[in-house]
Design a protein around this motif. Structure first.
Motif, PDB file in Angstrom:
ATOM      1  N   GLN A 116      66.402  42.147 102.179  1.00 25.49           N
ATOM      2  CA  GLN A 116      65.206  42.450 101.476  1.00 25.49           C
ATOM      3  C   GLN A 116      63.661  41.321 101.710  1.00 25.49           C
ATOM      4  OE1 GLN A 116      66.118  41.123  97.266  1.00 25.49           O
ATOM      5  NE2 GLN A 116      66.720  43.078  96.308  1.00 25.49           N
ATOM      6  N   SER A 117      64.280  40.000 102.868  1.00 17.38           N
ATOM      7  CA  SER A 117      63.559  39.868 103.011  1.00 17.38           C
ATOM      8  C   SER A 117      63.147  40.454 104.389  1.00 17.38           C
ATOM      9  CB  SER A 117      63.703  38.445 104.122  1.00 17.38           C
ATOM     10  OG  SER A 117      63.783  37.067 104.207  1.00 17.38           O
ATOM     11  N   ASP A 138      64.666  41.506 107.476  1.00 16.46           N
ATOM     12  CA  ASP A 138      65.209  43.187 107.612  1.00 16.46           C
ATOM     13  C   ASP A 138      64.518  43.682 108.838  1.00 16.46           C
ATOM     14  OD1 ASP A 138      65.637  44.948 107.031  1.00 16.46           O
ATOM     15  OD2 ASP A 138      63.353  45.864 106.200  1.00 16.46           O
ATOM     16  N   TYR A 189      55.465  47.213 107.118  1.00 15.67           N
ATOM     17  CA  TYR A 189      55.082  45.863 107.926  1.00 15.67           C
ATOM     18  C   TYR A 189      54.479  45.832 109.779  1.00 15.67           C
ATOM     19  CZ  TYR A 189      58.132  44.279 104.198  1.00 15.67           C
ATOM     20  OH  TYR A 189      60.094  44.304 103.248  1.00 15.67           O
TER      21      TYR A 189
END
Length: 261
Positions: free
Chosen positions: A65-66, A70, A152
């Motif tokens: 989740q982070s 990840d 990201y």
């Protein structure tokens, strides 16, 4: 392109044959052979859960989740999955014989390798889409999600690295290494190509029967090309281009490219 030498390898003593056979089994057991066994079991598991057409397979899932962890898990997964490649290159290296040159995993012919790689990628890419569409229509292929990573700054670079990882891992081991070792055991060309293609098909079966068939055909084509030119680099380039197009294309355009529906 001229065919590779068809001069048979020198006959091995029984002890040497057993050692090479054991080496092959260990290498495959640590890498793509292991993946093939798991893929077959996963396919059987999925078939007990219902029709394959109603199920989904994610190729590049989120691992934490982070965002930081990840990314860390993704990079660690890519790095350690390439250790079998380092192993086979080490095993193929002999005094005066570079493993990279033995299997043609070099940049010594960039124009020719890239040109052949692009051509193969076009053929394989078109065939992959056709087989996927047919498999979905016949209900023997799960819906594929090539990339499910969150967005990201590192998403696209990681997807490209993942594609390169698959290309290097598969082509170096299931083609370059396997052909070299099987030839030393005295196997004929048809048997080597068929075995390589079957292994390639096996570790894609978790996606469904359709991808298994498609990758078997891809294995036959790649095996024949390798036999002709004795260079694995064009295969790595072709495989990487196909996977980059699938992973990055899906991440950028989603279901608009017709995959995952």
């Amino acid at each position: 392109m001229r065919p590779a030498s068809t001069v048979p390898a020198p006959a091995l003593e029984p002890r040497a044959r057993r050692r090479i056979t054991a080496e092959i089994l260990i290498v495959l057991g640590l890498s793509l052979g292991q993946s093939g066994v798991y893929a077959i079991v996963r396919l059987a598991d999925k078939m007990t859960q219902g029709p394959l057409a109603g199920q989904t397979t994610t190729l590049n899932p989120v691992l934490a989740q982070s965002p930081f962890f990840d990314l860390l898990y993704q990079l660690l997964g890519i790095f350690f999955s390439l250790m079998p490649v380092a192993l086979v290159l080490f095993l193929l290296t002999e005094p005066g014989k570079s493993a990279f040159r033995r299997i043609g995993f070099t940049f010594s012919r960039p124009v020719r390798d890239f040109g052949l790689g692009v051509g193969l990628a076009a053929v394989i890419g078109a065939g992959t889409l056709g087989v996927y569409a047919a498999g979905r229509a016949l209900g023997i292929t799960t819906a594929l999600i090539p990339a499910a990573l969150d967005t990201y700054w590192w998403t696209l670079p990681v997807l490209i690295l993942s594609a390169l990882r698959h290309a290097v891992l598969e082509e170096v081991i299931v083609v370059g290494y396997l052909f070299t070792r099987l030839r030393a055991l005295g196997w004929g060309v048809p048997a080597m190509i068929l075995t390589s293609a079957l292994i390639r098909a096996s570790y894609h079966l978790y996606q469904g029967i359709g991808p298994g068939i498609g990758n078997f055909v891809m294995g036959l084509i790649f095996g024949y090309v390798y036999y002709k030119i004795r260079r694995v680099m064009p295969l790595v380039i072709a495989h990487a281009l196909v996977d980059i197009a699938g992973f990055v294309g899906f991440a950028l355009f989603g279901s608009a490219i017709g995959i995952g529906d």
